[in-house]
Design a protein around this motif. Structure first.
Motif, short mmCIF file in Angstrom:
data_model
loop_
_atom_site.label_atom_id
_atom_site.label_comp_id
_atom_site.label_asym_id
_atom_site.label_seq_id
_atom_site.Cartn_x
_atom_site.Cartn_y
_atom_site.Cartn_z
N ASN A 171 6.71 -3.13 -10.73
CA ASN A 171 7.87 -2.48 -10.11
C ASN A 171 7.67 -2.30 -8.62
O ASN A 171 8.50 -2.70 -7.82
CB ASN A 171 8.12 -1.10 -10.75
N TYR A 172 6.56 -1.68 -8.23
CA TYR A 172 6.29 -1.40 -6.83
C TYR A 172 4.82 -1.01 -6.69
O TYR A 172 4.30 -0.23 -7.49
CB TYR A 172 7.16 -0.24 -6.34
N ASP A 173 4.18 -1.56 -5.67
CA ASP A 173 2.79 -1.20 -5.43
C ASP A 173 2.43 -1.59 -4.01
O ASP A 173 3.17 -2.34 -3.35
CB ASP A 173 1.86 -1.92 -6.42
N THR A 174 1.31 -1.06 -3.53
CA THR A 174 0.82 -1.41 -2.20
C THR A 174 -0.65 -1.82 -2.31
O THR A 174 -1.35 -1.42 -3.24
CB THR A 174 0.93 -0.22 -1.21
N ILE A 175 -1.07 -2.64 -1.34
CA ILE A 175 -2.46 -3.07 -1.26
C ILE A 175 -2.97 -2.70 0.12
O ILE A 175 -2.38 -3.11 1.13
CB ILE A 175 -2.58 -4.59 -1.49
N ASP A 176 -4.04 -1.95 0.18
CA ASP A 176 -4.66 -1.56 1.45
C ASP A 176 -5.42 -2.77 2.00
O ASP A 176 -6.32 -3.29 1.35
CB ASP A 176 -5.61 -0.39 1.22
N ILE A 177 -5.03 -3.22 3.19
CA ILE A 177 -5.72 -4.35 3.81
C ILE A 177 -6.41 -3.94 5.12
O ILE A 177 -6.73 -4.79 5.94
CB ILE A 177 -4.77 -5.54 4.04
N SER A 178 -6.64 -2.65 5.30
CA SER A 178 -7.24 -2.15 6.53
C SER A 178 -8.65 -2.69 6.76
O SER A 178 -9.12 -2.72 7.89
CB SER A 178 -7.24 -0.62 6.55
N SER A 179 -9.31 -3.15 5.71
CA SER A 179 -10.67 -3.67 5.86
C SER A 179 -10.68 -5.14 6.30
O SER A 179 -11.74 -5.67 6.64
CB SER A 179 -11.43 -3.53 4.55
N LEU A 180 -9.52 -5.79 6.32
CA LEU A 180 -9.48 -7.20 6.72
C LEU A 180 -9.56 -7.33 8.24
O LEU A 180 -8.89 -6.60 8.96
CB LEU A 180 -8.18 -7.86 6.24
#
Length: 123
Positions: free
Chosen positions: A90-99
């Protein structure tokens, strides 16, 4: 009085949404790696995907047609898998701050067998 409160809440949420949209860019997905399907209806399980630069996240806005998606984010220069995860359909987020800053390929696989691919650039 109730309508006034509802109206104020609506406009407040809209303003917050517009402020966040300035830092949010759509990621153009290609279905199955065979180009987009312009002129054709999108598959029922195709999510909308966004890169939010202010909070360094990928937003997967699914249709709810499937319960989840498998997501892989790879470096577009070395093809090294940087993130591999499963997200809500339905809805989600992925933290990419480490990239590190760079160009990335995101592949989203649906349990129905559909695969979607797009590219985004972090800065």
């Amino acid at each position: 009085m109730g309508r006034l409160i509802i109206t104020l809440l609506f406009f407040t949420s809209m303003l917050a949404s517009f402020a966040d949209d300035e830092n949010q860019a759509a990621i153009n997905l290609q279905h199955g790696g065979h180009g987009n399907h312009s002129g054709l209806p999108a598959p029922a399980d195709e999510p909308d995907v966004y890169y939010n630069s202010s909070n360094q996240s990928i937003i997967i806005d699914g249709t709810g047609y499937v319960s989840n998606y498998d997501v892989v984010i790879e470096s577009a220069t070395s093809w090294t898998v940087m993130i591999s995860t499963q997200v809500n359909g339905n809805y989600d987020t992925i933290d990419i701050s480490s990239l590190p800053a760079g160009m990335y390929c995101i592949t989203i696989d649906s349990p129905t067998g559909n695969s979607y691919e797009g590219f985004f650039d972090t800065y």
